[in-house]
Design an enzyme around this catalytic site. Structure first.
Site, PDB file in Angstrom:
ATOM      1  N   TYR B  85       0.217  -1.114   0.001  1.00 57.35           N
ATOM      2  CA  TYR B  85      -0.462  -0.282   0.114  1.00 57.35           C
ATOM      3  C   TYR B  85       0.895   0.772   0.503  1.00 57.35           C
ATOM      4  O   TYR B  85       2.027   1.369  -0.831  1.00 57.35           O
ATOM      5  CB  TYR B  85      -1.243   0.106   1.304  1.00 57.35           C
ATOM      6  CG  TYR B  85      -2.220   0.778   1.386  1.00 57.35           C
ATOM      7  CD1 TYR B  85      -3.141   0.902  -0.617  1.00 57.35           C
ATOM      8  CD2 TYR B  85      -2.440   1.982   2.125  1.00 57.35           C
ATOM      9  CE1 TYR B  85      -3.993   2.087  -0.609  1.00 57.35           C
ATOM     10  CE2 TYR B  85      -3.629   2.359   2.236  1.00 57.35           C
ATOM     11  CZ  TYR B  85      -4.399   2.798   1.149  1.00 57.35           C
ATOM     12  OH  TYR B  85      -4.887   3.368   0.801  1.00 57.35           O
ATOM     13  N   LYS B 140     -21.228 -20.197  -9.880  1.00 55.89           N
ATOM     14  CA  LYS B 140     -20.790 -20.184 -10.228  1.00 55.89           C
ATOM     15  C   LYS B 140     -19.619 -19.101 -10.049  1.00 55.89           C
ATOM     16  O   LYS B 140     -18.485 -19.948 -10.308  1.00 55.89           O
ATOM     17  CB  LYS B 140     -21.721 -19.046 -10.729  1.00 55.89           C
ATOM     18  CG  LYS B 140     -20.919 -18.933 -12.737  1.00 55.89           C
ATOM     19  CD  LYS B 140     -21.560 -20.201 -13.576  1.00 55.89           C
ATOM     20  CE  LYS B 140     -21.920 -20.272 -15.099  1.00 55.89           C
ATOM     21  NZ  LYS B 140     -22.659 -21.120 -15.721  1.00 55.89           N
TER      22      LYS B 140
END
Lengths: 173, 485
Positions: B85, B140
């Site tokens: 970060y 899915k």
């Protein structure tokens, strides 16, 4: 949609290329044209429920077309491929009582079977209709369409027509 | 992250982690009960549906979702956040800003797929809305992850308007390697897919169309070979004109079938250019309309019975059976006919009746009959290959190549009337299909990353093995808890 005849500029697509002929309708064509009339009216219904087609549309179409064949003030052209009629144009001469141009060739119906669309067949029929109406004395050519038929609007505007009159509808309570 | 609620944290720990790994194939070939059949409900391999429903509700609550995110990088100490970060990440951002294509190299974009749905036509449940579709889309995403090593996530959206849906999907492009459209009603799904395929630079896939079409084509390739036929000479009847069969018809034509020998039958009868509703179709369903103009060269009119006379193959995706097709109708087909019955949970007719009617090869969407036409054989592998080469699109050619690869895999193991397609436990087929798809993307010029087929094969294999190993490790370590009874 309207088009003044003096502005006619489009040329006729060579029909032999697609083996389609445009000719005047005969009494023997009535049943086939009536089928196409019903198809056209059903297509109109897709654009607006106020064009709901009546159950006996076919019988009415036969009468309607029979009355047009051979009329001196009407024009009925068919486009044929072989023996088959694949499209038609119906028009009638109308007098414009208060306006100039005075004589109007009014296309009431024009239809081409879907599989023959996008091949300039509509243009062929329109152009032949245009010249026939001019010969009959038309100084302006107009055509009717459901307002929501955008494809039809595009067809006419692309060929030099412009909006002339709007028809407003309201169902009584 | 708080550690004050360990039970909750344990339950909800995330699954997908990516990287390089290798594991034993057999350990991966778990008897997954996933049966993703064409635009249909999930069908139990065994056991009553009520029991599966009970477990689905219980487990869903227990786990609080099927997939999540997990780190791919080590966090050795809090100092590492200076790399992952700020301030270190700024250098990466500036590099990507200067060349946005680097987002496929410096971030997880390359392997990230959103499963997008408006919830308008879910599995056979119908229009249940975006929230209702979320469990399905999560499922899915899990299949994508487990079978394809794809970092997929569910993204149902509250959008009804077609243009708005297209606009939102396009806006997602910078974050994604691909989009899987799912359970979107017809004909909206055609316009959305066609537009997004044309206008986006990442693969967009609609499994209800392309997945079903691709697996059907694979099965048909082998069924035709088995019965001594050629695709271009075969008379093929498609019964049903929803998303699956319209896409199948389009793909069959792309693959070489003669459209003039194909007949599409819907509830109003056989499509032909002069059918009474042809004008209506031209305005409301241009995809079906195009098939009406293109197919049925003999202008056969009537219904299924008329269409089947002299037909070689029938692909039915017409609705729940078992009495939509009669064996007497199958008997009118040519000898050694091919019959695909795709409806779930009950096929349009029972396979035994099709065989009694004279069919030689019968396939269904169900796993408890031979020859399951199962989308899950294809979509994880297709995306695996497309993502590995950073493809810009998935073309019909790539789907046809995938179908051929799938067919070839089944053929290598010996074709019989009861074996025309691989099954999901044959995990080795996935990297092979992925490699074929990636290779085709490179050949067609749609790949950002030009890899050889071997390189794609190895990458795909690593990715898929890693996904399975991750599951294995997380389960064995107790990070993923065993479900309650």
């Amino acid at each position: 949609m309207s088009h003044q005849s003096k502005h006619k500029t489009a040329h006729v697509q060579p029909l032999t290329m697609v083996h389609v002929k445009v000719r005047h309708a005969t009494a023997g064509d009535v049943a086939e044209i009536a089928d196409l009339v019903v198809r056209l009216k059903r297509l109109n219904n897709e654009f607006d429920p106020l064009f709901s087609v009546v159950d006996d549309a076919k019988e009415r179409a036969v009468k309607y077309i029979s009355g047009t064949v051979g009329s001196p003030r009407a024009l009925l052209l068919v486009a044929t491929k072989g023996e088959k009629i694949i499209g038609f144009l119906r028009a009638e001469m109308r007098e414009r009582l208060f306006y100039d141009p005075h004589m109007e060739g009014h296309i009431t119906e024009m239809y081409v079977l879907p599989e023959f669309r996008r091949r300039l067949m509509g243009q062929d029929i329109l152009e032949q209709g245009f010249s026939e109406l001019v010969k009959m004395g038309a100084e302006i050519i107009v055509g009717d369409l459901p307002s929501r038929n955008e494809i039809g609007v595009h067809f006419y505007t692309k060929r030099g027509f412009r909006r002339l009159i709007e028809t407003f509808a309201h169902m009584p309570q | 992250m708080s550690t004050a609620a360990p039970e909750l944290d344990d339950k909800r720990r995330a699954v997908p982690v990516l990287g390089q790994a290798s594991i034993e194939a057999k350990a991966c070939a778990q008897e997954a009960q996933i049966t993703e059949a064409s635009r249909s409900t999930v069908v139990p391999r065994s056991g009553p549906k009520d029991e599966l429903s009970r477990k689905a509700l219980l487990y869903s609550k227990f786990y609080g979702g099927k997939v999540g995110t997990a780190p791919k990088v080590p966090v050795r100490s809090l100092q590492d956040f200076g790399i992952w970060y700020t301030p270190g990440v700024a250098a990466v951002s500036l590099a990507v800003q200067a060349n946005p294509e680097l987002s496929f190299e410096y971030t997880g974009r390359w392997n990230t797929v959103a499963v997008v749905s408006d919830g308008s036509r879910v599995l056979g449940l119908g229009n249940i809305g975006p929230e209702g579709s979320l469990p399905v889309m999560e499922g899915k995403a899990l299949i994508y992850n487990y079978l394809g090593g794809v970092n997929a996530f569910a993204l149902p959206v509250r959008i009804k308007d077609e243009e708005h849906l297209i606009s939102v999907a396009k806006a997602l492009e910078p974050s994604l390697g691909g989009i899987n459209l799912e359970d979107i009603e017809s004909p909206k799904c055609f316009e959305v897919l066609d537009r997004l395929r044309a206008e986006m630079s990442i693969p967009v896939w609609h499994d209800d169309q392309q997945g079903t079409a691709g697996v059907s084509l694979a099965g048909l390739f082998n069924a035709l070979e088995l019965t001594g036929r050629r695709l271009r000479d075969s008379r093929i009847v498609l019964f049903g004109s929803g998303a699956a069969n319209i896409a199948t018809a389009r793909l069959l034509i792309e693959a070489g079938a003669d459209p003039k020998k194909m007949l599409v039958v819907d509830r109003k009868g056989i499509l032909h250019p002069e059918r009474e509703d042809i004008d209506q179709l031209s305005l409301k369903n241009k995809w079906k309309y195009e098939l009406a103009l293109k197919t049925n060269g003999d202008r056969v009119q009537g219904f299924l019975t008329d269409a089947l006379k002299g037909a070689d193959a029938l692909i039915a995706a017409a609705g729940v059976g078992p009495n939509l097709i009669k064996k007497e109708e199958i008997a009118q087909m040519n000898k050694h006919s091919i019959v695909f019955l795709m409806a779930n949970p009950v096929p349009e007719m029972m396979p035994a009746d099709a065989i009694a009617g004279g069919a030689e090869v019968v396939a269904t969407g169900r796993s408890d009959f031979p020859n399951q036409v199962n989308n899950s054989l294809l979509f994880p592998a297709i995306f695996r290959g497309a993502l590995d080469v950073r493809a810009r699109t998935i073309t019909d050619t790539m789907v046809i190549a995938a179908a051929k690869e799938l067919a070839s895999h089944a053929k290598d193991k010996g074709l019989t009337s009861e074996h025309i397609l691989p099954t999901m436990v044959e995990w080795e087929v996935y990297p092979q299909v992925a490699a074929t798809v990636g290779d085709m993307a490179v050949r067609e010029g749609h790949a950002r990353k030009k890899l050889s087929r071997d390189e794609i094969l190895h990458t795909s294999m690593d990715m898929i093995e890693h996904a399975r190993k991750t599951m294995d490790v997380l389960r064995k370590s107790g990070v993923i808890l065993e479900p309650p009874e």
